[in-house]
Write an enzyme that holds these catalytic residues in place. Structure first.
Site, PDB file in Angstrom:
ATOM      1  N   ARG A  56       0.818  -1.232   0.000  1.00 47.52           N
ATOM      2  CA  ARG A  56       0.000   0.000   0.000  1.00 47.52           C
ATOM      3  C   ARG A  56       0.848   1.276   0.000  1.00 47.52           C
ATOM      4  O   ARG A  56       0.388   2.335   0.395  1.00 47.52           O
ATOM      5  CB  ARG A  56      -0.970   0.026   1.177  1.00 47.52           C
ATOM      6  CG  ARG A  56      -1.907  -1.150   1.200  1.00 47.52           C
ATOM      7  CD  ARG A  56      -3.013  -0.953   2.208  1.00 47.52           C
ATOM      8  NE  ARG A  56      -3.802  -2.146   2.290  1.00 47.52           N
ATOM      9  CZ  ARG A  56      -3.564  -3.155   3.133  1.00 47.52           C
ATOM     10  NH1 ARG A  56      -2.566  -3.063   3.986  1.00 47.52           N
ATOM     11  NH2 ARG A  56      -4.342  -4.212   3.140  1.00 47.52           N
ATOM     12  N   LYS A  76       2.432  11.854 -10.703  1.00 49.79           N
ATOM     13  CA  LYS A  76       1.523  11.089 -11.576  1.00 49.79           C
ATOM     14  C   LYS A  76       2.212   9.789 -11.943  1.00 49.79           C
ATOM     15  O   LYS A  76       3.335   9.797 -12.474  1.00 49.79           O
ATOM     16  CB  LYS A  76       1.203  11.874 -12.845  1.00 49.79           C
ATOM     17  CG  LYS A  76       0.103  12.881 -12.684  1.00 49.79           C
ATOM     18  CD  LYS A  76      -0.285  13.415 -14.052  1.00 49.79           C
ATOM     19  CE  LYS A  76      -1.367  14.462 -13.947  1.00 49.79           C
ATOM     20  NZ  LYS A  76      -1.679  15.057 -15.259  1.00 49.79           N
ATOM     21  N   ARG A  86      -3.680  22.510 -12.247  1.00 45.71           N
ATOM     22  CA  ARG A  86      -2.756  21.526 -12.835  1.00 45.71           C
ATOM     23  C   ARG A  86      -3.121  21.181 -14.280  1.00 45.71           C
ATOM     24  O   ARG A  86      -2.289  20.686 -15.031  1.00 45.71           O
ATOM     25  CB  ARG A  86      -2.712  20.260 -11.972  1.00 45.71           C
ATOM     26  CG  ARG A  86      -1.608  19.319 -12.413  1.00 45.71           C
ATOM     27  CD  ARG A  86      -1.299  18.240 -11.405  1.00 45.71           C
ATOM     28  NE  ARG A  86      -0.207  17.415 -11.897  1.00 45.71           N
ATOM     29  CZ  ARG A  86       0.439  16.498 -11.203  1.00 45.71           C
ATOM     30  NH1 ARG A  86       0.091  16.288  -9.946  1.00 45.71           N
ATOM     31  NH2 ARG A  86       1.408  15.791 -11.731  1.00 45.71           N
ATOM     32  N   ASN A 108      -1.285  20.420 -19.131  1.00 46.68           N
ATOM     33  CA  ASN A 108      -1.705  19.571 -20.254  1.00 46.68           C
ATOM     34  C   ASN A 108      -1.836  20.342 -21.564  1.00 46.68           C
ATOM     35  O   ASN A 108      -2.475  19.867 -22.509  1.00 46.68           O
ATOM     36  CB  ASN A 108      -3.045  18.901 -19.935  1.00 46.68           C
ATOM     37  CG  ASN A 108      -2.896  17.896 -18.814  1.00 46.68           C
ATOM     38  OD1 ASN A 108      -1.880  17.214 -18.736  1.00 46.68           O
ATOM     39  ND2 ASN A 108      -3.883  17.814 -17.938  1.00 46.68           N
ATOM     40  N   HIS A 129       6.116  10.885 -27.105  1.00 42.99           N
ATOM     41  CA  HIS A 129       5.245  11.769 -26.332  1.00 42.99           C
ATOM     42  C   HIS A 129       5.607  13.246 -26.556  1.00 42.99           C
ATOM     43  O   HIS A 129       4.750  14.063 -26.893  1.00 42.99           O
ATOM     44  CB  HIS A 129       5.365  11.410 -24.842  1.00 42.99           C
ATOM     45  CG  HIS A 129       4.502  12.235 -23.952  1.00 42.99           C
ATOM     46  ND1 HIS A 129       3.163  11.984 -23.790  1.00 42.99           N
ATOM     47  CD2 HIS A 129       4.780  13.325 -23.198  1.00 42.99           C
ATOM     48  CE1 HIS A 129       2.657  12.892 -22.971  1.00 42.99           C
ATOM     49  NE2 HIS A 129       3.609  13.706 -22.599  1.00 42.99           N
TER      50      HIS A 129
HETATM   51  P1  NAD Z   1      11.353   6.817 -22.215  1.00 44.38           P
HETATM   52  O1  NAD Z   1      11.305   6.552 -20.785  1.00 44.38           O
HETATM   53  O2  NAD Z   1      10.849   5.774 -23.135  1.00 44.38           O
HETATM   54  O3  NAD Z   1      12.850   7.206 -22.603  1.00 44.38           O
HETATM   55  C1  NAD Z   1      13.168   7.503 -23.941  1.00 44.38           C
HETATM   56  C2  NAD Z   1      14.349   6.659 -24.430  1.00 44.38           C
HETATM   57  O4  NAD Z   1      15.557   7.154 -23.883  1.00 44.38           O
HETATM   58  C3  NAD Z   1      14.257   5.198 -24.039  1.00 44.38           C
HETATM   59  O5  NAD Z   1      14.711   4.431 -25.116  1.00 44.38           O
HETATM   60  C4  NAD Z   1      15.254   5.106 -22.884  1.00 44.38           C
HETATM   61  O6  NAD Z   1      15.768   3.809 -22.741  1.00 44.38           O
HETATM   62  C5  NAD Z   1      16.304   6.082 -23.295  1.00 44.38           C
HETATM   63  N1  NAD Z   1      17.107   6.680 -22.231  1.00 44.38           N
HETATM   64  C6  NAD Z   1      16.709   7.078 -21.019  1.00 44.38           C
HETATM   65  N2  NAD Z   1      17.701   7.736 -20.400  1.00 44.38           N
HETATM   66  C7  NAD Z   1      18.759   7.714 -21.211  1.00 44.38           C
HETATM   67  C8  NAD Z   1      20.072   8.261 -21.141  1.00 44.38           C
HETATM   68  N3  NAD Z   1      20.472   9.017 -20.101  1.00 44.38           N
HETATM   69  N4  NAD Z   1      20.911   8.046 -22.179  1.00 44.38           N
HETATM   70  C9  NAD Z   1      20.492   7.341 -23.270  1.00 44.38           C
HETATM   71  N5  NAD Z   1      19.262   6.841 -23.412  1.00 44.38           N
HETATM   72  C10 NAD Z   1      18.402   7.026 -22.401  1.00 44.38           C
HETATM   73  O7  NAD Z   1      10.536   8.133 -22.608  1.00 44.38           O
HETATM   74  P2  NAD Z   1      10.459   9.604 -21.998  1.00 44.38           P
HETATM   75  O8  NAD Z   1      10.374  10.489 -23.169  1.00 44.38           O
HETATM   76  O9  NAD Z   1      11.488   9.860 -20.970  1.00 44.38           O
HETATM   77  O10 NAD Z   1       9.057   9.592 -21.243  1.00 44.38           O
HETATM   78  C11 NAD Z   1       7.848   9.344 -21.924  1.00 44.38           C
HETATM   79  C12 NAD Z   1       6.866   8.754 -20.957  1.00 44.38           C
HETATM   80  O11 NAD Z   1       6.645   9.674 -19.895  1.00 44.38           O
HETATM   81  C13 NAD Z   1       5.511   8.460 -21.557  1.00 44.38           C
HETATM   82  O12 NAD Z   1       5.090   7.197 -21.120  1.00 44.38           O
HETATM   83  C14 NAD Z   1       4.607   9.546 -20.983  1.00 44.38           C
HETATM   84  O13 NAD Z   1       3.274   9.126 -20.861  1.00 44.38           O
HETATM   85  C15 NAD Z   1       5.241   9.776 -19.647  1.00 44.38           C
HETATM   86  N6  NAD Z   1       4.979  11.090 -19.054  1.00 44.38           N
HETATM   87  C16 NAD Z   1       4.575  11.137 -17.764  1.00 44.38           C
HETATM   88  C17 NAD Z   1       4.345  12.345 -17.152  1.00 44.38           C
HETATM   89  C18 NAD Z   1       3.961  12.409 -15.708  1.00 44.38           C
HETATM   90  O14 NAD Z   1       3.642  13.494 -15.207  1.00 44.38           O
HETATM   91  N7  NAD Z   1       4.021  11.317 -14.982  1.00 44.38           N
HETATM   92  C19 NAD Z   1       4.557  13.544 -17.872  1.00 44.38           C
HETATM   93  C20 NAD Z   1       4.987  13.455 -19.196  1.00 44.38           C
HETATM   94  C21 NAD Z   1       5.205  12.220 -19.785  1.00 44.38           C
HETATM   95  N1  GLY Z   2       2.592  16.153 -17.015  1.00 46.19           N
HETATM   96  C1  GLY Z   2       1.402  16.752 -16.554  1.00 46.19           C
HETATM   97  C2  GLY Z   2       1.257  16.714 -15.081  1.00 46.19           C
HETATM   98  O1  GLY Z   2       2.132  16.259 -14.356  1.00 46.19           O
HETATM   99  O2  GLY Z   2       0.244  17.118 -14.595  1.00 46.19           O
END
Ligand code: NAD
Ligand code: GLY
Length: 350
Positions: free
Chosen positions: A114, A136, A231, A235, A252
């Site tokens: 939890r 998130k 918040r 978006n 993304h």
């Molecule tokens: P990702 O985690 O897939 O990373 C992108 C690529 O970079 C992957 O191939 C990864 O292996 C590689 N990588 C990571 N660090 C590296 C480094 N230092 N050197 C070389 N390669 C590296 O993608 P992302 O763009 O980081 O994140 C996208 C995700 O984040 C989506 O799933 C999206 O929905 C989510 N997201 C979440 C929030 C939130 O508030 N929680 C906000 C925006 C996006």
């Molecule tokens: N990435 C949008 C949020 O964290 O609310």
């Protein structure tokens, strides 16, 4: 090393930014209890030695890299490994990677017993400026992004810009997508970027923007952790962006940029966004898009993209498509359209 605090009703989280953050914080954070590290295959290949140095005698779970692994099967495998590792309530999960690792790792931490402590160590630009902060967490399901998840704040976020030196150029540019988003909601970030457009992918310039973006996001999350009001500003570009992400195969960050372009054009055409400012914002978005090394997106099937926007979480069951859009400098607003109208206008501005 810089420190930003983020206070929510459940937690006072700390966000450390700087090249020495791991050395400064990890010895203390890993001491005295069993821990668990989640990372992905690309990060592990590059940083195996670093991980083994800071996390000796610790289970390191390596997820195959890629959004397609942000799902229930991965979550189940992670939780199974956590159980097998005998973690307890005082254990910590360290999510070392991009947004995929951060989102699924945060959710695993929220679910195990939890809720155990989660420390985010973001290694992509996108994760450093956005996803690691604010709590998130989620996995994708049935073709819908982030549809199952929880708000679960990390105890600490350790942002080391050195990780960006190994990030492929395309991933830097994807992160720029989430930074450009802040231009629509923060005057300070708008000014900084508008006057430094040529430096948009320069690592030294980006370091300053990481701090400003996180500082802005922390204040927004403090005001509205559960996204009932303020918040939603985070978006900007995301309603259409998520739809593009699902239909185009773009990342993304790239999809958010295209989403911002289309939604800002729609807001301008509807008089929702001030004209002179909206045009300046579009210029920034266009510059960021021009930096993307990917082929131009095929916008010939915008009707299909529009349908995907219907599944966006922001859209309640009232038939309206809701978008957070720029209104004037430093101000944003919600712009809602009935689905048919949204679809029509999207095709007009594509
Ligand atoms: P990702 O985690 O897939 O990373 C992108 C690529 O970079 C992957 O191939 C990864 O292996 C590689 N990588 C990571 N660090 C590296 C480094 N230092 N050197 C070389 N390669 C590296 O993608 P992302 O763009 O980081 O994140 C996208 C995700 O984040 C989506 O799933 C999206 O929905 C989510 N997201 C979440 C929030 C939130 O508030 N929680 C906000 C925006 C996006
Ligand atoms: N990435 C949008 C949020 O964290 O609310």
């Amino acid at each position: 090393m810089k420190l930003i605090t983020l206070k929510t009703p459940s937690m006072e989280g700390k966000i450390y930014i700087g090249k020495d953050v791991l050395k400064a914080r990890l010895p203390e954070l890993t001491k005295g209890q069993k821990n668990f590290v989640l990372t992905d295959s690309n990060v592990y290949a590059l940083y195996e030695n670093l991980l083994k140095t800071y996390f000796s005698d610790t289970e390191i779970f390596v997820l195959p890299a890629g959004e397609e692994h942000k799902n229930f099967q991965s979550l189940y495998a992670i939780l199974e490994k956590m159980t097998g590792a005998g973690l307890h309530r005082s254990s910590r999960l360290f999510a070392v990677g991009g947004g995929v690792v951060g989102d699924i790792g945060g959710l695993a931490a929220a679910l195990y017993m939890r809720g155990i402590s989660c420390v985010q160590i973001p290694t992509t630009l996108l994760a450093q400026v956005d996803s690691s902060v604010g709590g998130k967490t989620a996995v994708d399901l049935g073709g819908v992004k982030n549809i199952v998840g929880a708000f679960y704040q990390p105890v600490e976020v350790l942002i080391d810009p050195t990780f960006l030196t190994t990030l492929p150029a395309r991933e830097i540019k994807c992160g720029v997508g989430e930074i450009v988003k802040y231009c629509a909601i923060s005057s300070k970030i708008f000014d900084e970027i508008e006057s430094n457009l040529e430096n948009l992918t320069d690592l030294a310039f980006l370091e300053g923007l990481i701090y400003d973006s996180v500082e802005h996001k922390a204040r927004v999350v403090e005001a509205d952790e559960k996204e009932l009001g303020e918040r939603r500003s985070l978006n900007v570009g995301h309603t259409t962006g998520h739809a593009i992400e699902l239909t185009s195969g773009l990342s993304h960050g790239e999809s958010v940029l295209y989403g911002m372009r289309l939604e800002t054009r729609m807001a301008l055409a509807a008089g929702v966004c001030e004209e002179e400012y909206g045009k300046r914002l579009l210029k920034i978005v266009e510059k960021a898009i021009a930096l993307l090394p990917c082929a131009p997106v095929d916008f010939s099937n915008m009707e299909e993209d529009a349908k995907k926007a219907r599944s966006d979480k922001k859209n309640a069951d009232d038939g309206l498509i809701k978008m957070a859009v720029a209104k004037k400098k430093g101000e944003w607003t919600m712009f809602a359209l009935p689905f048919d109208e949204y679809q029509k206008r999207l095709v007009e501005v594509k």
